[in-house]
Design a protein around this motif. Structure first.
Motif, PDB file in Angstrom:
ATOM      1  N   GLU A 160       0.859  -1.192   0.000  1.00 15.30           N
ATOM      2  CA  GLU A 160       0.000   0.000   0.000  1.00 15.30           C
ATOM      3  C   GLU A 160       0.889   1.234   0.000  1.00 15.30           C
ATOM      4  O   GLU A 160       1.648   1.464   0.945  1.00 15.30           O
ATOM      5  N   LEU A 161       0.826   1.988  -1.085  1.00 14.80           N
ATOM      6  CA  LEU A 161       1.625   3.197  -1.225  1.00 14.80           C
ATOM      7  C   LEU A 161       0.755   4.424  -0.989  1.00 14.80           C
ATOM      8  O   LEU A 161      -0.407   4.461  -1.365  1.00 14.80           O
ATOM      9  N   THR A 162       1.363   5.433  -0.351  1.00 14.76           N
ATOM     10  CA  THR A 162       0.661   6.681  -0.050  1.00 14.76           C
ATOM     11  C   THR A 162       1.466   7.851  -0.593  1.00 14.76           C
ATOM     12  O   THR A 162       2.668   7.973  -0.309  1.00 14.76           O
ATOM     13  N   PRO A 163       0.800   8.729  -1.376  1.00 17.02           N
ATOM     14  CA  PRO A 163      -0.596   8.653  -1.833  1.00 17.02           C
ATOM     15  C   PRO A 163      -0.740   7.610  -2.946  1.00 17.02           C
ATOM     16  O   PRO A 163       0.229   7.345  -3.663  1.00 17.02           O
ATOM     17  N   PRO A 164      -1.931   7.019  -3.111  1.00 18.10           N
ATOM     18  CA  PRO A 164      -2.113   5.990  -4.138  1.00 18.10           C
ATOM     19  C   PRO A 164      -2.175   6.595  -5.536  1.00 18.10           C
ATOM     20  O   PRO A 164      -2.492   7.767  -5.714  1.00 18.10           O
ATOM     21  N   GLU A 165      -1.867   5.763  -6.536  1.00 16.88           N
ATOM     22  CA  GLU A 165      -2.086   6.153  -7.921  1.00 16.88           C
ATOM     23  C   GLU A 165      -2.376   4.889  -8.730  1.00 16.88           C
ATOM     24  O   GLU A 165      -2.056   3.769  -8.288  1.00 16.88           O
ATOM     25  N   PRO A 166      -3.008   5.022  -9.906  1.00 22.43           N
ATOM     26  CA  PRO A 166      -3.471   3.843 -10.655  1.00 22.43           C
ATOM     27  C   PRO A 166      -2.384   2.827 -10.992  1.00 22.43           C
ATOM     28  O   PRO A 166      -2.646   1.634 -11.018  1.00 22.43           O
ATOM     29  N   SER A 213       3.142  -8.862   9.959  1.00 23.14           N
ATOM     30  CA  SER A 213       4.379  -8.175  10.352  1.00 23.14           C
ATOM     31  C   SER A 213       4.790  -7.203   9.242  1.00 23.14           C
ATOM     32  O   SER A 213       5.823  -7.380   8.592  1.00 23.14           O
ATOM     33  N   PRO A 214       3.989  -6.175   9.003  1.00 24.07           N
ATOM     34  CA  PRO A 214       4.255  -5.282   7.863  1.00 24.07           C
ATOM     35  C   PRO A 214       5.431  -4.348   8.093  1.00 24.07           C
ATOM     36  O   PRO A 214       5.659  -3.860   9.193  1.00 24.07           O
ATOM     37  N   TRP A 215       6.177  -4.141   7.021  1.00 31.22           N
ATOM     38  CA  TRP A 215       7.116  -3.031   6.999  1.00 31.22           C
ATOM     39  C   TRP A 215       6.325  -1.738   6.859  1.00 31.22           C
ATOM     40  O   TRP A 215       5.397  -1.655   6.050  1.00 31.22           O
ATOM     41  N   ARG A 216       6.719  -0.714   7.589  1.00 33.54           N
ATOM     42  CA  ARG A 216       6.136   0.629   7.441  1.00 33.54           C
ATOM     43  C   ARG A 216       7.280   1.572   7.088  1.00 33.54           C
ATOM     44  O   ARG A 216       8.091   1.926   7.939  1.00 33.54           O
ATOM     45  N   LEU A 217       7.336   1.933   5.818  1.00 33.59           N
ATOM     46  CA  LEU A 217       8.481   2.669   5.291  1.00 33.59           C
ATOM     47  C   LEU A 217       8.113   4.110   4.991  1.00 33.59           C
ATOM     48  O   LEU A 217       7.174   4.383   4.234  1.00 33.59           O
ATOM     49  N   GLY A 218       8.864   5.031   5.573  1.00 31.56           N
ATOM     50  CA  GLY A 218       8.723   6.433   5.224  1.00 31.56           C
ATOM     51  C   GLY A 218       9.795   6.831   4.228  1.00 31.56           C
ATOM     52  O   GLY A 218      10.649   6.020   3.845  1.00 31.56           O
ATOM     53  N   PRO A 219       9.780   8.078   3.763  1.00 35.03           N
ATOM     54  CA  PRO A 219      10.789   8.533   2.803  1.00 35.03           C
ATOM     55  C   PRO A 219      12.192   8.332   3.368  1.00 35.03           C
ATOM     56  O   PRO A 219      12.439   8.554   4.554  1.00 35.03           O
ATOM     57  N   GLY A 220      13.099   7.889   2.516  1.00 37.56           N
ATOM     58  CA  GLY A 220      14.466   7.659   2.974  1.00 37.56           C
ATOM     59  C   GLY A 220      15.151   6.612   2.127  1.00 37.56           C
ATOM     60  O   GLY A 220      14.612   6.116   1.132  1.00 37.56           O
ATOM     61  N   GLU A 221      16.369   6.261   2.525  1.00 35.24           N
ATOM     62  CA  GLU A 221      17.183   5.343   1.725  1.00 35.24           C
ATOM     63  C   GLU A 221      16.565   3.961   1.614  1.00 35.24           C
ATOM     64  O   GLU A 221      16.564   3.351   0.543  1.00 35.24           O
ATOM     65  N   LEU A 222      16.022   3.442   2.706  1.00 37.85           N
ATOM     66  CA  LEU A 222      15.444   2.101   2.650  1.00 37.85           C
ATOM     67  C   LEU A 222      14.241   2.067   1.719  1.00 37.85           C
ATOM     68  O   LEU A 222      14.120   1.167   0.875  1.00 37.85           O
ATOM     69  N   PHE A 223      13.364   3.059   1.842  1.00 40.61           N
ATOM     70  CA  PHE A 223      12.218   3.112   0.937  1.00 40.61           C
ATOM     71  C   PHE A 223      12.677   3.210  -0.512  1.00 40.61           C
ATOM     72  O   PHE A 223      12.157   2.518  -1.394  1.00 40.61           O
TER      73      PHE A 223
END
Length: 281
Positions: A160-166, A213-223
């Motif tokens: 699930e990416l935020t914000p979503p796009e088609p 056990s979801p990853w929750r990734l914010g902006p940054g190198e890992l994302f």
């Protein structure tokens, strides 16, 4: 997995990297630790034998599972670290917080005698890199060893990416197909691994506990590294997406993602007869 069994990274890794690098495993370790389902530790502790514990970590990579789990379990402990990369094994042995030894080899050749005396079998990001037959064989080996098995961070096929796009759905579907690809004569389970492993253990009489056990990734190198690998794998599977890749990556700079995984804890059971196997009655 934390180590390297297959030639492509699992759902959490850069998909076109030939091997799992120590740099990538180090980068993802904090996200892995935050994602793993700590709720499974208590039922695990309840079925462990008295210490000293002997823990076999399959595909140990740099040893991140030991660094996360060892402090949560009774002491003393001795970890047996399995991987096919000698450099990763050396790194893990030098950095885990408990007594450890290493075993170099391919996990698809694992036998019950390799786990003799084990109190626990663990692995991280492993199951989705295996075939149906390999998952079934791994369940058989763990059950025959007579110890619980904890498998964390198996790909769930949910992004699930935020914000979503088609285009998100197109890339996600292509990536999931890539995870199920046939390579080197092996058809990988990808997002179907959790269901396959659960069935394999339950068929042998084990009780299976599962938690997201979801990853929750914010902006940054890992994302950024995860996203590039995710898009590359999707394009490899569906070349028509390549014309959209550069623009998509540019628009996604600064986005956030929830990457679905599932942790499994299998307890008990009995080895199947020689004639039983995937799909058998």
């Amino acid at each position: 997995m934390d180590g390297d069994l297959a030639p492509h990274g699992g759902g959490a890794g850069p998909a076109l990297t030939p091997e799992f690098s120590a740099d990538w495993l180090t980068l993802r370790e904090k996200a892995d630790a935050a994602a793993r389902a700590v709720e499974l530790v208590e039922p695990l502790r309840a079925v462990l034998p008295p210490p000293p514990l002997v823990v076999h970590d399959l595909g140990c990579g740099t040893g991140s599972m030991a660094r996360w789990l060892a402090p949560l379990l009774p002491q003393p402990q001795h970890w047996v670290l399995h991987d096919r990369d000698p450099a990763l094994l050396a790194h893990a042995e030098a950095t885990v917080p408990v007594s450890a030894e290493t075993r170099l080899g391919d996990l698809t050749d694992l036998r019950a005698e390799d786990l003799a005396g084990a109190s626990l079998v663990t692995a991280s990001a492993l199951l989705d890199l295996l075939t149906l037959e390999e998952v079934d064989a791994l369940a058989e080996v763990c059950v025959e060893a007579g110890c619980p098995a904890l498998f964390t961070l198996s790909v769930a096929g949910e992004v699930e990416l935020t914000p979503p796009e088609p285009l998100d759905l197109r890339f996600a579907a292509a990536f999931d197909d890539h995870q199920r690809r046939t390579t080197g004569g092996r058809t990988l389970l990808g997002p179907d691994a959790v269901a396959a492993a659960t069935e394999a253990f339950v068929r042998r009489g084990a009780v299976v506990h599962s938690r997201r056990s979801p990853w929750r990734l914010g902006p940054g190198e890992l994302f950024g590294q995860w996203l590039r690998g995710w898009v590359q794998a999707a394009c490899e599977q569906q070349p028509g997406l390549r014309e959209h890749a550069a623009g998509y990556l540019s628009r996604r700079h600064g986005s956030e993602a929830v990457v679905g995984h599932v942790d499994l804890l299998a307890i008990g059971g009995a080895p199947c007869s020689e004639n039983s196997g995937p799909g058998s009655g």
